[in-house]
Design a protein around this motif. Sequence first.
Motif: not given
Length: 344
Positions: A117-137
């Motif tokens: 749950x706590x891996x990624x913290x995006x400070x001050x983010x209005x939203x990331x326009x482009x995201x690529x997600x690959x869950x290999x495990x």
Amino acid sequence: RWVYVLPKRLFTCRVVRTLCVAYCRLKLPAAVNLPLHETLSITAPHSDGGRSIQRLISGCPRLVNLTLEAVHRLKRVSVLDQRLRRFTLRCCHNMKSVDIDASELSSLDYCGTVPAERLLTLHGSPGVPLCTMDFCIVLSEDAGFTGFRVFMQKISDAKHLHLHHRKLEGRFFSGFPLFSILTRLVLQGPLVNCGTVVSVGRILEQTPNLEVLSLYMEVHVVYTKKKDDTLGRDLTMGEEDDEDDLMEKEKDADDSSVAPDEEAMVPDESSFSMPCLRHRVKEINMVHYVGDETQRMMARLLFGNALVLERMCVVLVKGTFALQSKLKNEIESWVVADAEKVFL
């Protein structure tokens, strides 16, 4: 073992703007000073701990593009003094936390374990326009399920999403978060059975403003003992470890991507009559179309419900002219909109 060590003067060069290092040792000097550095890529450094990597990042005050790949000794990273525009994290499986000033972040690329749950913290983010997600495990049981939902919620303001779903069971998508402003979606992975089709439908229900949908339909690979899988393998493993690894791959390949009760579910036309297909989707692309039962079902449901479609493109696998003509004619019969039809 011989290892290349980078010269220390490289890390105090005032004119360097791009630095890409791979499979070598950094061995940083006492002070790192790269005042004009903008792009940093680090892949599989030898014997360099997390503190060295953090010091190098902190020594680049104008850093805008950061890539970390297979940095196994890195557990925590903080990029709060720089305003990144692109961040890539691949196969850093021991990572525990990432803190980023995301106020100007435009691209996020993640490949690795379904995170806690706590891996990624995006400070001050209005939203990331482009995201690529690959869950290999994928973590077992509820840990992976909860982590997936929380992680996807953090990027739910994306406009473009590329999701690799080959390792995700169908239940992961039962609580897929709402991506209210998503306009482009790429789903990459094999269409294994009816349950995978149901999962695609669940995602589309949560993307009301989707305009472009692309399916990269990978081959469902089943590993065998005859397959040469030495590339990228840890050659220090013994025969017993090698057999265990092979058995695990075979188990992963044989496991269904959905729960048993969903495997036999055959979606009907009405189940895909969702707002985005009826009112928003203008382009659909299907790549590596072989025409098996599941792919035909997927094509029929998509093209039969895309009422405002303007363009469709299907990339067929190599085959005889007669077979490809048959597939082409069948797909064209499912398209209800007056769309441009492209077959490659």
